[in-house]
Design a protein around this motif. Structure first.
Motif, short mmCIF file in Angstrom:
data_model
loop_
_atom_site.label_atom_id
_atom_site.label_comp_id
_atom_site.label_asym_id
_atom_site.label_seq_id
_atom_site.Cartn_x
_atom_site.Cartn_y
_atom_site.Cartn_z
N SER A 1 0.83 -1.21 0.00
CA SER A 1 0.00 0.00 0.00
C SER A 1 0.86 1.26 0.00
CB SER A 1 -0.94 0.00 1.22
OG SER A 1 -1.83 -1.09 1.17
N LEU A 2 1.95 1.24 0.77
CA LEU A 2 2.85 2.39 0.79
C LEU A 2 3.49 2.61 -0.58
CD1 LEU A 2 4.60 1.84 4.24
CD2 LEU A 2 2.88 3.56 3.66
N VAL A 3 3.89 1.50 -1.22
CA VAL A 3 4.47 1.62 -2.57
C VAL A 3 3.44 2.16 -3.54
CG1 VAL A 3 5.45 0.31 -4.49
CG2 VAL A 3 6.14 -0.23 -2.14
N ALA A 4 2.19 1.67 -3.43
CA ALA A 4 1.13 2.14 -4.33
C ALA A 4 0.84 3.62 -4.11
CB ALA A 4 -0.13 1.31 -4.11
N MET A 5 0.94 4.09 -2.87
CA MET A 5 0.73 5.51 -2.59
C MET A 5 1.79 6.36 -3.27
SD MET A 5 -0.34 5.60 1.45
CE MET A 5 -1.82 4.78 2.05
N SER A 6 3.04 5.89 -3.20
CA SER A 6 4.12 6.65 -3.83
C SER A 6 3.94 6.69 -5.35
CB SER A 6 5.48 6.05 -3.46
OG SER A 6 5.60 4.73 -3.98
N ARG A 7 3.48 5.59 -5.94
CA ARG A 7 3.25 5.54 -7.38
C ARG A 7 2.08 6.44 -7.78
NH1 ARG A 7 4.06 -0.93 -8.81
NH2 ARG A 7 6.35 -0.94 -8.54
N LEU A 8 1.05 6.49 -6.92
CA LEU A 8 -0.07 7.38 -7.20
C LEU A 8 0.38 8.84 -7.16
CD1 LEU A 8 -3.07 7.89 -7.69
CD2 LEU A 8 -3.44 7.75 -5.21
N ALA A 9 1.23 9.15 -6.17
CA ALA A 9 1.75 10.52 -6.09
C ALA A 9 2.55 10.86 -7.34
CB ALA A 9 2.60 10.67 -4.84
N ALA A 10 3.34 9.88 -7.83
CA ALA A 10 4.12 10.12 -9.05
C ALA A 10 3.21 10.32 -10.25
CB ALA A 10 5.06 8.93 -9.29
N SER A 11 2.10 9.57 -10.29
CA SER A 11 1.17 9.71 -11.40
C SER A 11 0.50 11.08 -11.39
CB SER A 11 0.10 8.61 -11.35
OG SER A 11 0.69 7.32 -11.46
N ILE A 12 0.15 11.52 -10.19
CA ILE A 12 -0.49 12.84 -10.08
C ILE A 12 0.47 13.94 -10.50
CG2 ILE A 12 -1.46 14.49 -8.43
CD1 ILE A 12 -2.57 12.12 -6.86
N ALA A 13 1.78 13.74 -10.20
CA ALA A 13 2.79 14.75 -10.55
C ALA A 13 3.27 14.62 -11.99
CB ALA A 13 3.97 14.64 -9.59
N ASN A 14 2.68 13.67 -12.76
CA ASN A 14 3.07 13.45 -14.15
C ASN A 14 4.56 13.12 -14.28
OD1 ASN A 14 0.49 13.89 -15.33
ND2 ASN A 14 0.78 16.12 -15.07
N ALA A 15 5.06 12.29 -13.35
CA ALA A 15 6.46 11.89 -13.40
C ALA A 15 6.71 11.03 -14.64
CB ALA A 15 6.83 11.12 -12.14
N PRO A 16 7.90 11.10 -15.21
CA PRO A 16 8.21 10.29 -16.40
C PRO A 16 8.10 8.79 -16.10
CG PRO A 16 9.86 12.02 -16.08
CD PRO A 16 9.00 12.00 -14.86
N GLY A 17 7.44 8.06 -16.97
CA GLY A 17 7.31 6.62 -16.84
C GLY A 17 6.27 6.17 -15.83
N ALA A 18 5.56 7.11 -15.20
CA ALA A 18 4.55 6.75 -14.21
C ALA A 18 3.28 6.25 -14.88
CB ALA A 18 4.23 7.95 -13.32
N ASP A 19 2.56 5.38 -14.21
CA ASP A 19 1.27 4.91 -14.72
C ASP A 19 0.27 6.05 -14.69
OD1 ASP A 19 2.29 2.33 -15.03
OD2 ASP A 19 1.69 1.73 -13.00
N THR A 20 -0.87 5.79 -15.32
CA THR A 20 -1.92 6.79 -15.27
C THR A 20 -2.48 6.88 -13.86
OG1 THR A 20 -3.66 5.20 -15.81
CG2 THR A 20 -2.54 6.28 -17.67
N VAL A 21 -3.12 7.98 -13.57
CA VAL A 21 -3.71 8.15 -12.24
C VAL A 21 -4.73 7.07 -11.96
CG1 VAL A 21 -5.10 9.67 -10.79
CG2 VAL A 21 -3.31 10.64 -12.24
N GLU A 22 -5.53 6.71 -12.98
CA GLU A 22 -6.55 5.69 -12.80
C GLU A 22 -5.93 4.34 -12.43
OE1 GLU A 22 -6.31 7.69 -15.34
OE2 GLU A 22 -8.12 8.96 -15.20
N GLN A 23 -4.86 3.96 -13.13
CA GLN A 23 -4.21 2.68 -12.84
C GLN A 23 -3.60 2.67 -11.44
OE1 GLN A 23 -1.52 2.62 -16.23
NE2 GLN A 23 -2.75 1.02 -17.25
N SER A 24 -2.92 3.77 -11.08
CA SER A 24 -2.30 3.84 -9.75
C SER A 24 -3.35 3.82 -8.64
CB SER A 24 -1.45 5.10 -9.64
OG SER A 24 -0.39 5.08 -10.59
N ALA A 25 -4.46 4.53 -8.87
CA ALA A 25 -5.52 4.56 -7.86
C ALA A 25 -6.16 3.18 -7.71
CB ALA A 25 -6.58 5.59 -8.25
N GLN A 26 -6.32 2.47 -8.83
CA GLN A 26 -6.89 1.12 -8.77
C GLN A 26 -5.98 0.17 -8.00
OE1 GLN A 26 -7.28 -0.90 -12.55
NE2 GLN A 26 -9.00 -2.12 -11.80
#
Length: 266
Positions: free
Chosen positions: A37-62
């Protein structure tokens, strides 16, 4: 809460051999779900910040939602198992304390309750003097049938701490301990009734059971034990002695109680 003895812990492990596996398995998987869950939170934050190579916000939130759901389920299982383990331990500890209470036999010999467990089905009855005497008289009507089933009555007077250590003074209807002490038993004959010693300890134990079951401290209660010392059943008022005589199987002597977990409903 009373401190749990090692014997009670051993009994709990024997009775529930996979409880520890379930408990610590749920704890381990909960920890893994928490890390995920902690890893998923960090990935969601990266998606929201439009970090390079990050998943879409929808995928990270799911992904985060799935991890949090797993964490919630596994944590719930862990908490449930821990709560059940605590209840089982307290139950076994209460039975261990009961087994160490002292009784007196008609011969005058004293023993702990555990000394006669294994060949007797004990029925503890706790009430005021008059109610207790009435219940014992009712049991006497089924004495033959109850004795054939290795039932032994333990009457605990709850009038006063010293009530169980006094003889009948004739002032009210009480158990005739003088006649009881004069009973002559053969070598293989079991007593129909035993006398609690240090009555205040018996009252304390019964009081704890009443508190646990939210029963009024002044209520008349009974507790039926199996041959291995486990509580079979309990209730308020006087025991239904006829039901005991009709539902508990006849004692089988040396092999009596081999399958004591199936020795009747009361």
């Amino acid at each position: 809460e009373r401190e749990v003895s090692n014997r009670a812990r051993l009994r709990q492990e024997v009775a529930n051999p996979f409880a520890v596996v379930r408990l610590w398995g749920a704890a381990a998987f909960s920890a893994q779900a928490g890390v995920a869950s902690l890893v998923a939170m960090s990935r969601l934050a990266a998606s929201i910040a439009n970090a390079p190579g990050a998943d879409t916000v929808e995928q990270s939130a799911q992904t985060l939602g799935i991890d949090l759901a797993c964490l919630g389920v596994l944590a719930g299982i862990f908490l449930r198992e821990r709560s059940q383990e605590a209840k089982r331990l307290q139950k076994f500890e209460r039975e261990e304390v009961l087994s160490q209470l002292v009784i007196e036999l008609p011969s005058g010999k004293r023993a702990q309750l555990q000394d006669i467990q294994g060949f007797a089905r004990l029925v503890i009855v706790s009430a005021g003097s008059s109610e207790l005497a009435t219940s014992v008289k009712a049991a006497e009507e089924w004495r033959t049938e109850l004795s054939e089933r290795a039932v032994i009555v333990v009457p605990v007077i709850q009038d006063s701490p010293a009530a169980g250590n006094t003889e009948d003074d004739g002032s009210s209807e009480t158990i005739d301990w003088l006649s009881w002490r004069g009973e002559k038993l053969t070598d293989n004959e079991k007593p129909f009734m035993v006398k609690p010693v240090r009555n205040e300890e018996w009252q304390r134990w019964i009081g704890e059971q009443k508190e646990e079951a939210s029963v009024n401290q002044d209520a008349m209660v009974w507790i039926s034990l199996r041959k291995d010392g486990r509580v079979r059943s309990s209730g308020k008022g006087s025991p239904n002695w006829q039901r005991f005589a009709q539902t508990i199987p006849v004692d089988k002597g040396a092999w009596g109680g081999f399958l004591d977990g199936m020795d009747g409903r009361v």
